[in-house]
Scaffold this motif. Structure first.
Motif, PDB file in Angstrom:
ATOM      1  N   LEU A 224       0.833  -1.205   0.000  1.00 31.99           N
ATOM      2  CA  LEU A 224       0.000   0.000   0.000  1.00 31.99           C
ATOM      3  C   LEU A 224       0.865   1.251   0.000  1.00 31.99           C
ATOM      4  CD1 LEU A 224      -2.984   0.873   0.095  1.00 31.99           C
ATOM      5  CD2 LEU A 224      -2.766   1.019   2.584  1.00 31.99           C
ATOM      6  N   ARG A 225       1.996   1.203   0.705  1.00 34.55           N
ATOM      7  CA  ARG A 225       2.897   2.358   0.720  1.00 34.55           C
ATOM      8  C   ARG A 225       3.466   2.618  -0.669  1.00 34.55           C
ATOM      9  NH1 ARG A 225       3.429   7.141   1.623  1.00 34.55           N
ATOM     10  NH2 ARG A 225       5.557   7.928   1.576  1.00 34.55           N
ATOM     11  N   LEU A 226       3.827   1.581  -1.376  1.00 41.99           N
ATOM     12  CA  LEU A 226       4.331   1.749  -2.744  1.00 41.99           C
ATOM     13  C   LEU A 226       3.240   2.301  -3.655  1.00 41.99           C
ATOM     14  CD1 LEU A 226       6.436  -1.524  -3.082  1.00 41.99           C
ATOM     15  CD2 LEU A 226       7.328   0.817  -3.037  1.00 41.99           C
ATOM     16  N   THR A 254      -4.851   3.862  -9.222  1.00 46.76           N
ATOM     17  CA  THR A 254      -4.288   3.590  -7.895  1.00 46.76           C
ATOM     18  C   THR A 254      -5.113   4.158  -6.750  1.00 46.76           C
ATOM     19  OG1 THR A 254      -2.878   5.549  -8.169  1.00 46.76           O
ATOM     20  CG2 THR A 254      -1.922   3.412  -8.748  1.00 46.76           C
ATOM     21  N   GLU A 255      -5.824   5.253  -6.967  1.00 42.77           N
ATOM     22  CA  GLU A 255      -6.528   5.904  -5.857  1.00 42.77           C
ATOM     23  C   GLU A 255      -7.587   5.025  -5.189  1.00 42.77           C
ATOM     24  OE1 GLU A 255      -7.797   9.707  -7.350  1.00 42.77           O
ATOM     25  OE2 GLU A 255      -6.073  10.699  -6.393  1.00 42.77           O
ATOM     26  N   PRO A 256      -8.333   4.190  -5.928  1.00 37.85           N
ATOM     27  CA  PRO A 256      -9.311   3.333  -5.233  1.00 37.85           C
ATOM     28  C   PRO A 256      -8.676   2.449  -4.162  1.00 37.85           C
ATOM     29  CG  PRO A 256      -9.793   3.385  -7.569  1.00 37.85           C
ATOM     30  CD  PRO A 256      -8.478   4.085  -7.402  1.00 37.85           C
ATOM     31  N   GLN A 260      -9.726   2.597  -0.231  1.00 42.48           N
ATOM     32  CA  GLN A 260     -10.265   1.380   0.399  1.00 42.48           C
ATOM     33  C   GLN A 260      -9.114   0.418   0.698  1.00 42.48           C
ATOM     34  OE1 GLN A 260     -13.817  -0.268  -1.704  1.00 42.48           O
ATOM     35  NE2 GLN A 260     -13.459   1.384  -3.153  1.00 42.48           N
ATOM     36  N   PRO A 261      -8.335   0.685   1.744  1.00 44.93           N
ATOM     37  CA  PRO A 261      -7.220  -0.211   2.070  1.00 44.93           C
ATOM     38  C   PRO A 261      -7.690  -1.655   2.158  1.00 44.93           C
ATOM     39  CG  PRO A 261      -7.138   1.763   3.423  1.00 44.93           C
ATOM     40  CD  PRO A 261      -8.443   1.823   2.687  1.00 44.93           C
ATOM     41  N   GLY A 262      -6.919  -2.527   1.549  1.00 45.16           N
ATOM     42  CA  GLY A 262      -7.284  -3.941   1.496  1.00 45.16           C
ATOM     43  C   GLY A 262      -7.971  -4.333   0.205  1.00 45.16           C
ATOM     44  N   LEU A 263      -8.333  -3.335  -0.629  1.00 44.05           N
ATOM     45  CA  LEU A 263      -9.065  -3.619  -1.869  1.00 44.05           C
ATOM     46  C   LEU A 263      -8.323  -4.605  -2.758  1.00 44.05           C
ATOM     47  CD1 LEU A 263     -11.418  -2.924  -3.835  1.00 44.05           C
ATOM     48  CD2 LEU A 263      -9.986  -1.034  -4.687  1.00 44.05           C
ATOM     49  N   ASP A 264      -6.989  -4.460  -2.837  1.00 47.88           N
ATOM     50  CA  ASP A 264      -6.208  -5.293  -3.755  1.00 47.88           C
ATOM     51  C   ASP A 264      -5.399  -6.380  -3.048  1.00 47.88           C
ATOM     52  OD1 ASP A 264      -7.089  -3.810  -5.916  1.00 47.88           O
ATOM     53  OD2 ASP A 264      -5.358  -2.464  -5.926  1.00 47.88           O
TER      54      ASP A 264
END
Length: 445
Positions: A224-226, A254-256, A260-264
């Protein structure tokens, strides 16, 4: 009283089609009706060439030999008459969808001559300072290893990769401050010479790999940081029109995941994550992604850009063919991808033995004669100082960028090597720029 511009068939049809395609009824029309609207506005010039203003808000030229429609700027100086074309004969991808007419225009200028804005460079330096000290075991360098030393964290690579992916034509002044910010991290000198760095254009897959690798390794916070670094870099790049279209596309991808952390987190495979990113990009930005989604179409559009950049020359097709002649084409695959006007000009050079070479003997690119300096009037110093008007510099930078973009696009399609010191025609144009003052960065058209 203001002068009235003379009526022009191409300009008139372009205005009509834009009004129809961007109007409220276009999305509701069935496909045959859309095709009819486009086909009914075909133009024919006296030489028999047939033109349509169609997909991607660009003109297309019909090739009588193969029946294909090639993206090609029209000869606006020539008279043309309106004719009807069979709507059923139009390829589906030629008919505008609607959002493609809202594409971000950007700029084809290279980063030779006009500098990257000071503020943008400052933001990138701040990003690097804040992230270059990350632990290499936590952020291993899993992409861009040919650029950076092995102990450089992937946070640095994420910023670099975003800049290079977003650049329309990554040819930079050798002393460009945006590049010197990365100097301490480089594995070896960048390709080019003291005047210009001719840099490779990475695929989106390289950026995706940095993120997906961390997710596979069980470090979703690092991934997520990257992703956030990629988005932050793209946000800053919006300040320069040479980056803006792809930077916008990258932000939408990338913004979604940031909202929504955890989305990917479940997307551990590179291809799956890449597909998810691409699916988030709205249709109006689709042309910015052609370099990754459709390399053949991307090549065609970069050739269009080159012809547009050369529109002020006496014979744009001949001038463009001189740049295309620099491309390596041992299998003879390039002519079949060109419209018949470009193909004729290219074939003339082929018969003269001037194709598939880097024709270093050419001392001046077509349309831009290199003039000797006049005492008291030359800008710059030394034996390569040239005369040049400021109005010419933007044109030269646009041709240089478009020519280099064509070379990179051809490399993706054919696998041909990109010369470390640039293609001959583009490299020759550098002499019109390097000894003169730096201009302001280009704005939107």
């Amino acid at each position: 009283m203001a002068a009235v511009r003379p009526w022009n068939a191409f300009t008139a049809v372009e205005a009509e089609v834009r009004a129809v395609v961007t109007g409220p009824r276009w999305p509701e029309l069935p496909e045959p009706a859309r095709a009819h609207q486009i086909a009914s506005r075909a133009l024919v010039t006296a030489d028999g060439d047939r033109w349509l203003f169609a997909a991607h808000a660009r003109w297309h030229l019909h090739d009588p030999a193969g029946g294909r429609w090639h993206p090609a700027p029209p000869p606006r100086h020539l008279p043309a008459r309106r004719v009807k074309h069979a709507a059923a004969a139009l390829p589906a991808d030629l008919v505008p969808r609607g959002p493609d007419f809202a594409a971000e225009p950007g700029s084809t200028q290279a980063f030779v001559g006009p500098d990257v804005p000071d503020r943008l460079c400052g933001h990138i330096r701040e990003l690097l300072r804040a992230n270059c000290g990350k632990s290499e075991p936590e952020y291993p360098l899993t992409a861009f290893g040919e650029i950076f030393a092995a102990d450089v964290p992937s946070t640095v690579a994420a910023v670099w990769g975003t800049i290079m992916w977003c650049a329309y034509a990554p040819a930079f002044d050798g002393n460009e401050r945006l590049l010197t910010a990365f100097g301490e991290f480089l594995r070896r000198p960048l390709p080019g010479d003291e005047w210009v760095r001719w840099l490779p254009a990475p695929p989106l897959a390289d950026l995706v790999h940095l993120v997906a690798e961390r997710q596979r390794a069980g470090h979703p916070r690092a991934a997520l940081r990257l992703t956030a670094l990629i988005a932050d870099t793209a946000q800053f790049l919006l300040a320069d029109a040479r980056f803006r279209p792809r930077a916008l596309a990258l932000l939408t991808m990338t913004e979604p995941a940031l909202q929504q952390p955890g989305l990917d987190d479940h997307l551990l495979d590179d291809q799956a994550l890449r597909s998810a990113w691409l699916a988030r990009c709205p249709p109006r930005l689709a042309r910015a992604l052609l370099c990754d989604t459709d390399p053949e179409a991307h090549l065609a559009h970069t050739v269009y850009d080159l012809l547009e950049a050369l529109a002020h020359t006496p014979d744009p097709a001949r001038a463009a063919a001189a740049h295309l002649a620099d491309l390596s084409d041992s299998r003879g695959l390039l002519p079949g991808r060109l419209d018949h006007r470009l193909r004729r000009a290219y074939d003339d050079l082929h018969r003269a033995g001037l194709t598939s070479t880097s024709a270093a003997e050419r001392t001046q690119p077509d349309g831009f004669p290199i003039r000797p300096p006049a005492l008291g009037h030359a800008t710059g110093t030394g034996p390569y100082a040239v005369l040049g008007e400021s109005g010419d510099r933007g044109r030269v930078a646009a041709v240089l960028g478009a020519a280099y973009a064509v070379g990179l696009a051809w490399s993706r399609v054919s696998g041909a090597r990109v010369p470390e010191r640039g293609f001959a025609g583009a490299a020759a144009l550098v002499r019109r720029l390097i000894h003169e003052r730096d201009d302001e960065p280009p704005q939107n058209h």
